[in-house]
Motif scaffolding. Structure first.
Motif, PDB file in Angstrom:
ATOM      1  N   ILE A   1     111.712  85.515   1.497  1.00  0.00           N
ATOM      2  CA  ILE A   1     112.423  85.153   0.272  1.00  0.00           C
ATOM      3  C   ILE A   1     111.646  84.046  -0.429  1.00  0.00           C
ATOM      4  N   PRO A   2     111.059  84.332  -1.598  1.00  0.00           N
ATOM      5  CA  PRO A   2     110.279  83.324  -2.312  1.00  0.00           C
ATOM      6  C   PRO A   2     111.167  82.480  -3.226  1.00  0.00           C
ATOM      7  N   SER A   3     110.664  81.329  -3.615  1.00  0.00           N
ATOM      8  CA  SER A   3     111.399  80.465  -4.544  1.00  0.00           C
ATOM      9  C   SER A   3     111.148  80.928  -5.976  1.00  0.00           C
ATOM     10  N   PRO A   4     112.205  81.105  -6.765  1.00  0.00           N
ATOM     11  CA  PRO A   4     112.006  81.521  -8.154  1.00  0.00           C
ATOM     12  C   PRO A   4     111.706  80.341  -9.075  1.00  0.00           C
ATOM     13  N   VAL A   5     111.851  79.108  -8.563  1.00  0.00           N
ATOM     14  CA  VAL A   5     111.696  77.913  -9.395  1.00  0.00           C
ATOM     15  C   VAL A   5     110.961  76.828  -8.619  1.00  0.00           C
ATOM     16  N   GLU A   6     110.645  75.763  -9.354  1.00  0.00           N
ATOM     17  CA  GLU A   6     110.056  74.570  -8.760  1.00  0.00           C
ATOM     18  C   GLU A   6     111.121  73.487  -8.716  1.00  0.00           C
ATOM     19  N   GLY A   7     111.191  72.749  -7.598  1.00  0.00           N
ATOM     20  CA  GLY A   7     112.186  71.692  -7.530  1.00  0.00           C
ATOM     21  C   GLY A   7     112.381  71.167  -6.127  1.00  0.00           C
ATOM     22  N   GLU A   8     113.527  70.479  -5.908  1.00  0.00           N
ATOM     23  CA  GLU A   8     113.837  69.857  -4.621  1.00  0.00           C
ATOM     24  C   GLU A   8     115.026  70.570  -3.975  1.00  0.00           C
ATOM     25  N   VAL A   9     114.886  70.876  -2.682  1.00  0.00           N
ATOM     26  CA  VAL A   9     115.967  71.529  -1.948  1.00  0.00           C
ATOM     27  C   VAL A   9     117.078  70.521  -1.689  1.00  0.00           C
TER      28      VAL A   9
END
Length: 435
Positions: free
Chosen positions: A49-57
């Motif tokens: 499952i890839p991340s669709p966005v950039e950011g902090e979990v």
């Protein structure tokens, strides 16, 4: 700032849930777009499952081994940009076959021992005083350096095996003679003798969660053993003639021809035996009460991989010659061990071969690959004395340990099938005769 909510996507195949097998991020991690966040497993395929966005979990749901329903929120990512929450189901690639994960050996760190303080110098006055000991009543003190201990031979042998210096053992017998009781008391004071021998008891318990492919194997084996009443039939086979033929064929091998093991010969023998007993090449749907006999012989080859047992399938063995069978077995085995086998290459078998090669033992009780009705187990080959009617002669012998579903295969039919395999393998020319 905004927040993206990531749900477990529909991984395809019409499944409503998947098992979480890997986390690649934790709360507080900074992720980039397309970075892999987690991996889930369905059947024998792992989906990343890839991340669709950039950011902090900022939120993570589920532990390794949990089975999660499609649409469940598994991650939240705080992103720069527009405010407001939005649900995101990440785009995922087509399911890939389960890769053999690296197996990390379980290492138990030994308990750190306290560092002994440096002994203080002993003054002359102090050395004159006898040291206090907690010896048993009547026991004498350990003897001085160079003094030979008194002990019977049996006590000396026990002390030697336990790694005990008898000069350190107080004796309670006459003239300080060391008895078995004295040695037992000394060993008891030394943690049951383990410390005296330089060994320490290991009381650690390591819990290993059963997840991923190992869980699938466990479920498959439990299903097979709980629903299929097995009958196992063992027969020895004289492989001398076949081994001579195999050696000649490999010795005259032409470029492009694969090396022959015994498996291609067994596969072709199974094809001929199945033509006479098609009920062996079948699935039993016990819920519907239906036996499905297959015209095509799709032979599963149980293979051990770093992550566990998988069964690549040689499709349509009835349409392959012995070299083509060998070539396909090698290709599928390599793909299974490297984790690159495709889903269709790991499913669809109608009968299975279980072989441990040189580790095969004398006899085994192979578990049927549900919903099949038969499995052929290959044991190790060895030279054994064989009675030819007048004398004992050395022959290459191998046992076949085969299991059958006793609900639909009678003992007589099972024995007939194995005896036919025996006849074909002992006279390998019959394997090549078209009837």
């Amino acid at each position: 700032m905004g927040e993206k909510i990531i749900k477990l996507p529909d991984v395809g195949e019409g499944v409503a849930e998947a098992e979480l097998v890997e986390w690649h991020v934790k709360v507080g991690d900074i992720v980039q777009e397309d970075m892999v966040l987690a991996a889930v497993m369905t059947g024998k395929a792992t989906v990343e499952i890839p991340s669709p966005v950039e950011g902090e979990v900022t939120f993570r749901h589920g532990e390794i081994g949990d089975v999660i329903a499609t649409g469940t929120v598994i991650l939240k990512i705080r992103t720069p940009g527009d405010d407001g929450d939005s649900d995101v189901e990440p785009h995922i690639a087509a399911p890939q076959p389960e890769k053999a994960p690296e197996v990390t050996p379980l290492v138990v760190e030994p308990k750190q021992q306290p560092v002994a303080e440096k002994p203080k110098p002993v003054t002359e006055a102090a050395s004159a005083k006898p040291a206090a000991t907690s010896l048993p009543k009547g026991a004498g003190a350990p003897r001085a350096e160079g003094e030979k201990p008194l002990a019977p031979p049996a006590v000396r042998l026990r002390a030697k095996e336990a790694g005990v210096d008898l000069r350190q053992v107080p004796g309670s017998g006459p003239a300080g003679r060391i008895t078995h009781e004295d040695l037992d008391a000394f060993l008891s004071r030394e943690s049951g003798g383990a410390a005296a021998a330089g060994l320490q008891p290991n009381k650690s318990v390591q819990e290993v969660k059963v997840v991923g492919l190992r869980r699938r194997i466990a479920e498959k084996m439990a299903l097979a053993k709980s629903r299929i009443p097995h009958i196992t039939y063992v027969e020895e086979v004289d492989m001398t003639a076949l081994e001579e033929l195999r050696g000649r064929l490999n010795g005259n091998q032409k470029p492009g021809k694969p090396k022959l093991t015994i498996l291609p010969f067994l596969m072709r023998a199974m094809v001929k035996a199945i033509a006479e007993q098609p009920g062996i090449n079948a699935h039993f749907d016990d819920e519907a009460g239906v036996i499905r006999q297959f015209g095509g012989v799709h032979i599963g080859i149980a293979a051990q991989t770093p992550s566990g047992l998988v069964v690549p399938v040689v499709k349509h063995a009835e349409a392959r010659d012995i070299f083509d069978c060998a070539r396909e077995v090698t290709r599928l085995s390599d793909a299974a061990k490297s984790g690159t086998a495709q889903r269709e290459e790991l499913s669809g078998s109608t009968i299975t071969i279980s072989s441990l090669g040189a580790m095969g033992g004398i006899v085994s009780t192979p578990v049927i690959n549900h919903p099949e009705v038969a499995i052929i187990g290959v044991n190790k080959m060895a030279i054994r004395p064989h009675w030819d009617g007048t004398q004992f002669v050395p022959r290459r012998m191998m046992n076949l340990s085969s299991s059958f579903d006793h609900r639909v295969i009678d003992g007589w039919d099972a024995a007939t099938f194995v005896q036919r395999l025996k006849a074909l393998l002992e006279t390998p020319a019959l394997i090549f005769v078209e009837e």
